[in-house]
Design a protein around this motif. Structure first.
Motif, PDB file in Angstrom:
ATOM      1  N   THR A  89      13.174   1.258  -6.187  1.00 23.80           N
ATOM      2  CA  THR A  89      13.438   2.413  -7.039  1.00 23.80           C
ATOM      3  C   THR A  89      12.725   2.176  -8.356  1.00 23.80           C
ATOM      4  O   THR A  89      13.034   1.219  -9.078  1.00 23.80           O
ATOM      5  CB  THR A  89      14.943   2.598  -7.280  1.00 23.80           C
ATOM      6  N   LEU A  90      11.746   3.020  -8.671  1.00 24.10           N
ATOM      7  CA  LEU A  90      10.937   2.838  -9.873  1.00 24.10           C
ATOM      8  C   LEU A  90      11.608   3.564 -11.031  1.00 24.10           C
ATOM      9  O   LEU A  90      11.740   4.789 -11.027  1.00 24.10           O
ATOM     10  CB  LEU A  90       9.524   3.387  -9.646  1.00 24.10           C
ATOM     11  N   ALA A  91      12.046   2.800 -12.012  1.00 28.30           N
ATOM     12  CA  ALA A  91      12.716   3.371 -13.181  1.00 28.30           C
ATOM     13  C   ALA A  91      11.846   3.177 -14.410  1.00 28.30           C
ATOM     14  O   ALA A  91      11.065   2.235 -14.505  1.00 28.30           O
ATOM     15  CB  ALA A  91      14.068   2.688 -13.392  1.00 28.30           C
ATOM     16  N   GLY A  92      11.944   4.075 -15.338  1.00 30.64           N
ATOM     17  CA  GLY A  92      11.152   3.984 -16.554  1.00 30.64           C
ATOM     18  C   GLY A  92      11.010   5.317 -17.253  1.00 30.64           C
ATOM     19  O   GLY A  92      10.923   5.387 -18.478  1.00 30.64           O
ATOM     20  N   HIS A  93      10.980   6.401 -16.478  1.00 32.26           N
ATOM     21  CA  HIS A  93      10.888   7.725 -17.093  1.00 32.26           C
ATOM     22  C   HIS A  93      12.207   8.084 -17.778  1.00 32.26           C
ATOM     23  O   HIS A  93      13.287   7.722 -17.306  1.00 32.26           O
ATOM     24  CB  HIS A  93      10.546   8.778 -16.033  1.00 32.26           C
ATOM     25  N   GLU A  94      12.094   8.803 -18.867  1.00 33.31           N
ATOM     26  CA  GLU A  94      13.267   9.206 -19.622  1.00 33.31           C
ATOM     27  C   GLU A  94      13.602  10.678 -19.442  1.00 33.31           C
ATOM     28  O   GLU A  94      14.399  11.240 -20.195  1.00 33.31           O
ATOM     29  CB  GLU A  94      13.041   8.897 -21.112  1.00 33.31           C
ATOM     30  N   GLY A  95      12.979  11.304 -18.462  1.00 34.42           N
ATOM     31  CA  GLY A  95      13.250  12.708 -18.147  1.00 34.42           C
ATOM     32  C   GLY A  95      13.013  12.935 -16.664  1.00 34.42           C
ATOM     33  O   GLY A  95      12.550  12.035 -15.939  1.00 34.42           O
ATOM     34  N   PRO A  96      13.338  14.107 -16.158  1.00 36.75           N
ATOM     35  CA  PRO A  96      13.123  14.399 -14.740  1.00 36.75           C
ATOM     36  C   PRO A  96      11.653  14.247 -14.350  1.00 36.75           C
ATOM     37  O   PRO A  96      10.755  14.640 -15.098  1.00 36.75           O
ATOM     38  CB  PRO A  96      13.588  15.843 -14.600  1.00 36.75           C
ATOM     39  N   VAL A  97      11.408  13.667 -13.174  1.00 30.41           N
ATOM     40  CA  VAL A  97      10.041  13.472 -12.673  1.00 30.41           C
ATOM     41  C   VAL A  97       9.595  14.768 -12.018  1.00 30.41           C
ATOM     42  O   VAL A  97      10.249  15.276 -11.102  1.00 30.41           O
ATOM     43  CB  VAL A  97       9.991  12.296 -11.672  1.00 30.41           C
TER      44      VAL A  97
END
Length: 908
Positions: free
Chosen positions: A462-470
């Protein structure tokens, strides 16, 4: 890369409304699809869409008997006359009223249209008319009905026509004004009359009403007058003769009759009902032959081809088209478009197929060449938002709002993998690794990217890092580099198989709507909400270019807008972009009426295509009609369906406030948009998923440079002169340029066998597909079996690599050659099997006819009974070799005679 793309086909929509028309030979079917006309070649399994467009959806179409003129009329009464063979528009005309029916006469000299309660008869445009300035010349207007006319039917001799109306009557008229006394009214029905037909001998007229009644009319005298005129059969009083009902039949169906068609030669009547049922009857006996159903929605139109074997049905509610062969009870064609709007599309790696995903939860696989749907997947329980092919094209992946990502086997056409997250998430973007090992999906509900293993179906990361919806994902073609864009105004590039997961975000300074990675995975293109397209270098994390697309976008005006199109910021951005195969061109589209092609190195607009001219879609007009605008809004937005005369037209089954779904519902006004765009891997075309279907734009092959196009001396005479000079290659190419079948055949069979290999090696690739098609077309009936096989072998040996890389172009030609070879093989095997024992019998008979007996002492007894020893026979053989048995003069005379005989045989 070339930019001379032209509209070539429309997929995803097979029928919308109006009537269906068969060509004269019955092998092609014309179907209205929105504001265009599609042609389905039922014999060669192909379809194409005519390039012209109407301003609104087409209501009626008609084709003359010679198949040269096609007349189509939209819902406002605006007509377009088209040269059907050349596919070019000849003339525009406005009938200024809604056209209910349109029919050419059997001799094609006139055509009749039903406008309101009047019938207008016009002369067919003819180039032989001298001093005719107006293409459309009206012959006469016929009146007599008190309500809208529903149908027109011509007699076989083109003298009379019968019209039916909602005033419960039918009327017969004559084309010739001198026969005006023929006009008569047929009354007796208790509901509006749907259609009327002539019998083959024109002595019987059948009328069908909406409530399911069939009346048979004959031109007879009153039954009470039969006794008076029994003795005077020779002289008939015309004043006592009139059309009278001789038979009454009823369908006894719970549903109303919606449409009907009649084939006079076979006395076959086909009736379609509002519940999706259709029946076949034999007249005049009224025997029901078959009763079937094509669904739960009404059958809007039905037609019969000239031979009476194939029946065509159209259902507008589901966009369904059927061609049914009633004698064998099988479907020749069974196609259906998407019920809801299309969300995404994807080309297969070889460019021969297109996969489409829709809000109706279905995935359809379309053949690009034939234009037909190959298969439909319905396992998703909610809207499908994205589709992607694996690198080899045998696996298709799809993401849906039902919380699953599915993998489909395109060889067995089944679902073999289902990927889910730890919680139910609505997936709206999808990306597939080029190696086919992992598949990634993201959602606007969470900020994470989910990665699954295709082999094990397990969630591996699970790639996490974005701070908003992809919002979107994209893989390159060369290596496993994943680019993701988010509403947090950043783009991140992930190395899935790298040792570290340290990712540096690219700051975009605007919401990202679409992302695309160049095929070499070294550059990404990002489309933002501000209308900009930015280009970023992946390795150096630097912006390398920028295109401002706001001035290039054609943004139309909606009916409910209180501002002009110039002041609208609704659609001033691209929501889908894609790179070409060489990475030098970018295609961009969005929720507007334009598709833009950009040259990336120079950052300039190459071409701009208009998606649709259909004024029934919101966003296609730059300026609204001021006469239709009031203080309360546009008059076109008022609900007037409650004023309709038919009950089923007044009923409203739609959901209040629904803006999507079936475009034919009155509360819905579809908006023009392009949900997805993609280049073909073969670089010959690109596809756009629009509101009206899948638009295919392909490169026009006619502009390919060919020296023969520049030569004015390419004539049949010069071609035959080349053939006489034994310049076989030039003669063959010139015959193909002229496209005269007899000339191609003559040149083809004049080429010697020894030169076939040389000609096949040197023929330009432009003509390879035409040559294979020609051989396939004549091989089944040609007696030169080995000659055709040598040609096929030489062509495939010389151009096999080109054919393999352009399979979709050669599909039809290769299928024809394969059919010919399979048939020859089948005949050879069958012939050898049938003659096996005959050969054995004949071979044993020949040996038994030589009546020779061998005794124990090796004494051979000939037929005369003389005994000769072996030494005598050996001596005889030696004498025979030395010519010792015959006198030299006799031998010479015998040899001369045998030579003469052989020459005679050769001459024979």
């Amino acid at each position: 890369m070339k930019s001379d793309f032209k509209f070539s086909n429309l997929l995803g929509t097979v029928y919308s409304q109006g009537n269906l028309v068969f060509t004269e030979d019955g092998t092609k079917l014309l179907s209205p699809v929105g504001n265009r006309v599609s042609v389905f070649d039922l014999l060669n399994n192909k379809s194409y869409t005519l390039p012209y467009e109407h301003r609104k959806n087409i209501a009626r179409i008609a084709l003359n008997k010679q198949e040269t003129l096609l007349l189509s009329v939209d819902v406002d009464g605006r007509a377009i006359l088209v040269n059907f063979n050349a596919r070019t528009v000849l003339h525009h005309f406005n009938f200024k009223d809604k056209v209910q029916d349109l029919k050419f006469t059997p001799d094609s000299r006139h055509f009749a249209i039903a406008c309101g309660r009047f019938i207008q008869v016009w002369k067919t445009p003819d180039y032989t008319e001298d001093r005719q300035f107006a293409p459309f010349v009206r012959h006469r207007i016929y009146a007599g009905h008190f309500a809208d006319v529903t149908s027109i039917t011509w007699s076989s001799d083109s003298r009379f026509f019968v019209s039916t109306s909602k005033d419960l009557t039918s009327r017969i008229f004559s084309l010739d004004s001198e026969e005006s006394s023929v006009a008569m009214t047929f009354a007796g029905h208790r509901d509006s009359v749907i259609n009327a037909f002539f019998s083959a001998n024109q002595e019987i007229i059948y009328t069908i009403s909406k409530d399911g009644a069939l009346f048979q009319w004959e031109y007879t005298k009153r039954p009470s007058d039969d006794s008076d005129d029994e003795d005077s059969d020779e002289e008939v009083d015309e004043s006592k003769m009139s059309w009278r009902i001789t038979q009454k039949h009823f369908f006894f169906s719970e549903a109303n009759v919606k449409c009907a068609a009649f084939h006079p030669e076979n006395n076959l009547l086909v009736v379609g009902f509002t519940n999706g049922e259709f029946r076949l009857y034999e007249l005049p006996a009224f025997n029901m032959i078959q009763q079937l159903s094509m669904g739960q929605n009404e059958v809007n139109t039905v037609n019969i081809n000239k031979t009476g074997e194939w029946l065509a049905f159209g259902s507008a509610k589901l966009g369904q088209l059927l061609v049914y062969e009633w004698q064998s009870e099988s479907y020749i064609l069974k196609q259906q478009g998407h019920f809801d709007s299309t969300n995404a599309l994807a080309y297969s790696p070889d460019g021969s197929r297109v996969a489409t995903a829709s809000d109706d939860g279905k995935i359809k696989i379309w053949d690009v060449v034939s234009g037909f749907c190959l298969n439909t997947f319905e396992e998703h329980t909610s809207a499908v938002t994205a589709v992607r092919f694996a690198k080899k094209g045998q696996v298709l992946f799809s993401a849906s709002l039902d919380g699953t990502v599915k993998a489909w086997d395109l060889i067995r056409y089944r679902n073999f993998r289902t990927f889910t997250a730890t919680e139910r998430i609505k997936f709206n973007s999808l990306a597939v690794d080029p190696s086919g090992e992992v598949v990634c999906a993201a959602s606007q509900d969470t900020f994470d990217i989910y990665v699954w293993s295709v082999q094990t179906s397990q969630l591996v990361d699970t790639l996490a890092g974005h701070e908003g919806p992809v919002s979107c994902l994209s893989f390159g073609v060369e290596n496993s580099v994943l680019a993701s864009a988010s509403w947090d105004k950043t783009v991140r590039v992930w190395s899935l198989f790298g040792r570290t997961q340290q990712v540096e975000p690219f700051e975009i300074y605007s919401d990202v709507l679409a992302i695309a990675m160049r095929p070499d995975s070294k550059e990404i293109a990002v489309s933002t909400l501000s209308g900009q397209i930015q280009f970023w270098d992946v390795e150096n994390a630097k912006q390398t270019g920028n295109i401002d697309g706001r001035k290039d976008i054609i943004s139309g005006r909606y009916l409910e807008d209180r501002f002009t199109a110039a002041n609208s910021s609704r659609a001033k951005a691209f929501t889908t972009i894609d790179y070409s195969f060489d990475g030098l061109t970018l295609a961009a589209a969005g929720n507007n009426n334009s598709i833009c092609l950009y040259d990336i190195p120079n950052e300039v607009l190459l071409r701009r295509f208009t998606v649709s001219l259909n004024m029934e879609l919101n966003g296609t007009q730059q300026f609204l009609n001021s006469s239709r605008l009031t203080d309360a809004g546009s008059l076109d937005l008022l609900d007037r369906d409650g004023e309709n005369s038919d009950l089923e037209d007044r009923l409203d089954n739609s959901l209040p406030g629904s803006r999507r779904g079936d475009p034919s519902l009155r509360k819905t006004r579809p908006e023009i948009r392009v949900a997805s765009i993609q280049f073909s891997p073969t670089a010959a075309s690109f596809a756009a998923a629009s509101t009206e279907g899948i638009l295919i734009f392909s490169i026009d092959d006619r502009v390919i440079f060919d020296p023969f196009d520049l030569d004015m001396d390419v004539t049949p005479e010069s071609t035959l002169e080349m053939l006489k000079e034994k310049d076989y290659l030039s003669a063959l190419v010139m015959s193909f340029r002229l496209n005269e079948r007899y000339l191609i055949h003559q040149v083809y069979e004049s080429i010697p066998v020894v030169d076939i290999k040389l000609v096949a090696n040197n023929i330009p690739v432009v003509y390879v597909e035409r040559l294979l098609n020609f051989i396939s077309s004549i091989a089944m009936t040609s007696p030169h079996i080995e000659f055709n096989l040598i040609w096929i072998k030489a062509i495939i040996s010389a151009h096999g690599k080109y054919i393999n890389t352009h399979k979709h172009e050669f599909a039809s030609a290769l299928r024809g050659a394969q059919r010919f070879i399979a048939r020859i093989a089948k005949h050879i095997v069958r012939t050898s099997k049938d003659n096996e024992y005959s050969y054995l019998f004949l071979s044993t008979t020949v040996t038994s006819e030589v009546d020779e007996e061998v005794d124990e002492d090796n004494i051979i007894v000939d037929a005369s009974g003389d005994e000769n020893s072996e030494s005598d026979i050996d001596q005889d053989e030696e004498d025979d070799e030395d010519g010792g048995w015959f006198d030299s003069e006799k031998t010479q005379k015998y040899n001369n005679e045998s030579d003469d005989d052989s020459d005679d045989e050769e001459l024979d």
